[in-house]
Design an enzyme around this catalytic site. Structure first.
Site, PDB file in Angstrom:
ATOM      1  N   GLU A 163       0.850  -1.197   0.000  1.00  0.00           N
ATOM      2  CA  GLU A 163       0.000   0.000   0.000  1.00  0.00           C
ATOM      3  C   GLU A 163       0.882   1.242   0.000  1.00  0.00           C
ATOM      4  OE1 GLU A 163      -2.339   2.394   3.539  1.00  0.00           O
ATOM      5  OE2 GLU A 163      -2.292   0.214   3.616  1.00  0.00           O
ATOM      6  N   LYS A 211     -10.169  -2.748   8.584  1.00  0.00           N
ATOM      7  CA  LYS A 211      -8.842  -2.497   9.124  1.00  0.00           C
ATOM      8  C   LYS A 211      -9.022  -1.963  10.548  1.00  0.00           C
ATOM      9  CE  LYS A 211      -6.025   1.486   8.488  1.00  0.00           C
ATOM     10  NZ  LYS A 211      -5.472   2.483   7.564  1.00  0.00           N
TER      11      LYS A 211
END
Length: 214
Positions: free
Chosen positions: A43, A131
């Site tokens: 990411e 998350k």
């Protein structure tokens, strides 16, 4: 990456690397080294200078079976820009307008949440996984308590997670962990790539063992 595939990939590879840095060149070098050393989910946060260009460049270097996404994706425009740059998934720090927009566009999304209400809201808005952030605030016991009423929601632990912590979160029911500092260190700010390789090999080895034992 196809819609609905992100949770399975996190479960298989266990680690999502988070690159947040101060240098576009260093961020690209960091992503390249991570992928070379076996980290399959990377990411690039949009707070990193030149993040979109870095995502595009890293995608061009990425072999089949590795995936590059955009992090700190907050707005609908952020989702559009990330998709145009070639990001294969998006990650948010909270329940933001980007969650529903990513779902509308068919982009896999890991949405940041901390409370039960936030987790449920993000999941029903179209996030493929939640998350838990910042995970270190509550720890593995908090994750377990949060999962109990939501067995259908896949959780990834993010924030203050190294190898030993990741192991505890997997035991508590997380499908994987997002890892920034303990893995990336200062590499995305121009720090040692040799030290990064050493850390990446350790994480990749652990993730491989954890995936096989699942």
């Amino acid at each position: 990456m196809q819609p609905g595939q992100l949770p399975a990939l996190v479960r298989a590879h266990r680690i999502m690397a988070i690159i947040r840095g101060t240098s576009q060149e260093a961020a690209l070098d960091t992503g390249r080294v991570l992928i070379e050393e076996g980290i399959r989910l990377v990411e690039i946060t949009l707070t990193t200078p030149g993040a979109l260009a870095t995502i595009e460049a890293l995608r061009a270097l990425t072999p089949e079976g590795s995936f590059v996404g955009a992090g700190t994706v907050l707005t609908e425009d952020d989702v559009a820009a990330a998709q145009s740059a070639g990001a294969e998934f998006v990650v948010t720090p909270a329940v933001t307008p980007s969650v529903a927009e990513a779902a509308r566009r068919g982009m896999p999304c890991a949405a940041g949440a901390f409370t039960a209400s936030e987790a449920y809201l993000a999941f029903t808005a179209g996030a493929e996984l939640i998350k838990l952030f910042p995970a270190s605030t509550g720890g593995p016991a908090y994750l377990k308590a949060l999962r109990d009423p939501f067995p259908q929601i896949p959780f990834m632990a993010v924030g203050g997670v190294g190898i030993s912590e990741a192991r505890a979160y997997l035991t508590a029911g997380a499908i994987g962990a997002g890892v920034g500092g303990p893995l990336v260190g200062d590499a995305a700010n121009g720090g040692s790539l040799d030290a990064l390789r050493h850390r990446a090999r350790a994480f990749a080895s652990w993730a491989g063992d954890a995936g096989e034992s699942s």
